[in-house]
Design a protein around this motif. Structure first.
Motif, short mmCIF file in Angstrom:
data_model
loop_
_atom_site.label_atom_id
_atom_site.label_comp_id
_atom_site.label_asym_id
_atom_site.label_seq_id
_atom_site.Cartn_x
_atom_site.Cartn_y
_atom_site.Cartn_z
N ASP A 125 6.58 2.29 -11.19
CA ASP A 125 5.69 1.94 -10.08
C ASP A 125 6.51 1.76 -8.82
O ASP A 125 7.75 1.78 -8.85
CB ASP A 125 4.94 0.64 -10.41
CG ASP A 125 3.63 0.49 -9.64
OD1 ASP A 125 3.42 1.27 -8.69
OD2 ASP A 125 2.84 -0.41 -9.97
N TRP A 126 5.80 1.57 -7.70
CA TRP A 126 6.44 1.13 -6.46
C TRP A 126 6.33 -0.38 -6.41
O TRP A 126 5.23 -0.95 -6.59
CB TRP A 126 5.75 1.74 -5.24
CG TRP A 126 5.93 3.21 -5.10
CD1 TRP A 126 6.94 3.87 -4.48
CD2 TRP A 126 5.03 4.22 -5.57
NE1 TRP A 126 6.75 5.22 -4.55
CE2 TRP A 126 5.58 5.48 -5.22
CE3 TRP A 126 3.82 4.20 -6.29
CZ2 TRP A 126 4.98 6.68 -5.53
CZ3 TRP A 126 3.22 5.40 -6.61
CH2 TRP A 126 3.80 6.62 -6.23
N ARG A 178 2.63 -1.97 -7.05
CA ARG A 178 1.46 -1.67 -6.24
C ARG A 178 0.30 -1.16 -7.09
O ARG A 178 -0.86 -1.46 -6.80
CB ARG A 178 1.80 -0.62 -5.17
CG ARG A 178 2.76 -1.13 -4.11
CD ARG A 178 2.97 -0.08 -3.05
NE ARG A 178 1.74 0.18 -2.30
CZ ARG A 178 1.59 1.19 -1.44
NH1 ARG A 178 2.58 2.04 -1.24
NH2 ARG A 178 0.45 1.35 -0.79
N LYS A 179 0.58 -0.39 -8.15
CA LYS A 179 -0.49 0.18 -8.96
C LYS A 179 -0.82 -0.67 -10.18
O LYS A 179 -1.98 -1.05 -10.38
CB LYS A 179 -0.11 1.60 -9.40
CG LYS A 179 -0.02 2.61 -8.25
CD LYS A 179 0.20 4.02 -8.77
CE LYS A 179 1.51 4.13 -9.54
NZ LYS A 179 1.76 5.52 -9.99
N ASN A 180 0.20 -0.97 -10.97
CA ASN A 180 -0.09 -1.67 -12.21
C ASN A 180 -0.09 -3.20 -12.07
O ASN A 180 -0.40 -3.91 -13.01
CB ASN A 180 0.90 -1.26 -13.31
CG ASN A 180 2.35 -1.57 -12.92
OD1 ASN A 180 2.62 -2.47 -12.12
ND2 ASN A 180 3.27 -0.81 -13.49
N ARG A 181 0.31 -3.70 -10.86
CA ARG A 181 0.32 -5.13 -10.55
C ARG A 181 1.26 -5.92 -11.45
O ARG A 181 1.16 -7.14 -11.54
CB ARG A 181 -1.08 -5.75 -10.61
CG ARG A 181 -2.15 -4.98 -9.86
CD ARG A 181 -1.77 -4.70 -8.43
NE ARG A 181 -1.63 -5.92 -7.63
CZ ARG A 181 -1.16 -5.94 -6.37
NH1 ARG A 181 -0.74 -4.81 -5.81
NH2 ARG A 181 -1.09 -7.07 -5.71
#
Length: 507
Positions: free
Chosen positions: A431-432, A445-448
């Motif tokens: 992820d970022w 940012r996506k998977n938290r």
């Protein structure tokens, strides 16, 4: 140490090796000792401060009478220092106590009629030892109530570190004290030495004599509040002072019961100020002393103790106890009873002037610099030993705890050596991740997914640079996750753009 029950409290006797009496102040050997300043522990070896001949001459051996510098400390039933008297004395050590003795005493049943084998040699001294342990507990409570801080951050038990794994027998120079098990001899010794140093500090300050004072300023409230913010971000309940600021002792108490105690204590440790030697009396928050503190009982470890012994010996041998021979009434210069009664020069100018001149800013700078050098030496030795412990573990998966979070990644402490390595953000391929400074965490940012202070993570030791003390780690993702195991920095295997560290977010 010895102890007497006075009915209203205790009289604690502390006897220290009389090193100063065997030196000529300002002589060639004394000047050499000023330059050396500290005994150095290098793992299993020591570079002693004193010469072997002087060490042997001053040592307090069992069964032999030996010269000592002593203080009788009158304490009330709560352990508060009431009065004191210094003296030159001759003492004979009746018994020595080690860790095995204290452990056997702690394990002994209260009403046992038999004496364990480990305690038989001390049968006659057991009541005294039990009283000393009780008194040390009271002194520890007094110290905590005065704001002194113990942190459970011992040096890892790495064999190559030798005596560096043991906390020093006197107060720390680092702004805090390491928590010690009550069966450790130094846990007993440390508490009983503190009032002896407190007494000399107050005595020299009251008589305006040129001592060397160990001072320790309170930490910056802003630094403590940053530590408090880190704790609050972890949802740790805190009770702040009336002014809304956190105190170091309040934070230490709150952290001690947390499941993230170690990493929070490390954050607190970094906000505390070191102990410095000064020609001006002042507070020493490490030991909870607010007036003056002058170390003198460990002359084999620190030149400052030798210096203060020299000043004390001069007071006891050459101090004027009355204005002139025409005055019949004398004051007791060795006792606190003389405070406020002396309005004449205590020492002859020919004696006092050389000491005042020698206690210069250059001497203080030298002693403080050497103290910092010793701390840095120990830190480097520890880092080197930890890196060597980690080197054979390259490629292995190990459990760890996140000990610090930055925009470029997070640090993980890996037991048992507590070696710290870096998981770089570029190795998090799933992820970022953006850095949230106020919360001490990285958030995907996506998977938290979050990585925050005190989290348990599994890591693989990827690379060890022993000389630079650098450990590169990669984090192992939980089973069933999109990125089952992240690759190393710059590795292939991730479709999409390179990971990006976002600007700090304040939410």
């Amino acid at each position: 140490m010895s102890l007497e029950d006075t009915g209203e409290g205790w009289r604690l006797w502390v006897h220290a090796p009389a090193v100063a009496e065997r030196l000529s102040p300002g002589g060639s050997f004394d000047l050499w000792l000023r330059e050396e300043a500290e005994a150095l522990c290098i793992g299993p070896r020591w570079l002693p401060l004193l010469s072997p001949a002087l060490t042997k001459a001053a040592a307090l051996g069992s069964g032999e009478s030996q010269s000592a510098l002593s203080v009788a400390l009158d304490l009330d039933r709560q352990g508060s220092l009431q009065h004191y008297t210094f003296s030159r004395s001759s003492v004979r050590v009746d018994a020595r106590v080690d860790a095995g003795t204290l452990q056997a005493l702690a394990e002994r049943k209260p009403k046992a009629r038999t004496v364990p084998a480990a305690l038989k040699a001390l049968k006659d001294q057991l009541p005294l030892l039990e009283q000393l342990i009780e008194l040390a507990g009271l002194l520890r409570q007094q110290r905590w109530q005065a704001g002194s801080i113990d942190l459970d951050l011992p040096t890892p038990a790495i064999e190559s570190l030798g005596d560096l794994t043991t906390a020093p027998p006197d107060e720390s120079r680092e702004g805090w004290l390491v928590s010690l098990d009550e069966t450790h001899p130094f846990a007993l010794l440390r508490e009983l030495l503190i009032p002896a140093h407190r007494a000399l500090g107050r005595h020299l300050a009251s008589l305006d004599l040129p001592g060397l004072y160990a001072t320790n300023e309170a930490p910056d409230p802003a630094d403590l509040n940053e530590v408090a913010k880190a704790a609050l971000a972890l949802e740790l309940p805190l009770e702040l002072s009336a002014d809304g600021n956190a105190t170091a002792s309040e934070l230490a108490t709150a952290f001690a019961s947390s499941d993230r105690a170690r990493v929070l204590q490390q954050q607190l440790k970094d906000s505390l100020r070191p102990v410095l030697l000064s020609e001006t009396p002042g507070p020493n928050h490490v030991v909870g002393e607010d007036t003056a503190y002058a170390p003198w009982t460990l002359p084999a470890l620190h030149y400052a103790d030798i210096w203060n012994q020299q000043v004390l010996v001069l007071l006891l041998t050459e101090g004027k106890d009355r204005p002139s021979v025409r005055h019949k009434t004398k004051v007791e210069l060795a006792s606190d009873s003389c405070h406020g009664q002396v309005d004449w020069p205590l020492l002859p100018p020919s004696t006092l002037a050389p000491i005042q001149e020698a206690r210069s800013s250059a001497l203080l700078h030298r002693l403080n610099t050497r103290s910092r050098f010793v701390q840095e030496l120990h830190a480097d030795a520890l880092a080197l030993a930890q890196a060597r412990q980690a080197e054979p573990l390259v490629g292995q998966t190990l459990p760890g705890v996140i000990s610090g979070v930055q925009s470029y990644g997070f640090f993980v402490e890996v037991p048992p050596s507590q070696v710290e390595g870096l998981v770089h953000v570029s190795s998090l391929k799933d992820d970022w991740y953006e850095y949230r400074s106020r919360q001490n965490r990285l958030v995907g940012r996506k998977n938290r997914r979050t990585y925050m202070l005190g989290d348990a993570v599994d890591v693989v030791i990827q690379k060890v640079d022993v000389l630079r003390h650098q450990i590169d780690l990669v984090v192992v993702q939980p089973d069933g996750d999109d990125g089952s195991e992240s690759g190393s920095a710059g590795a292939s295997g991730f479709d999409g753009p390179e990971p990006l560290t976002m600007a700090p977010s304040e939410d």
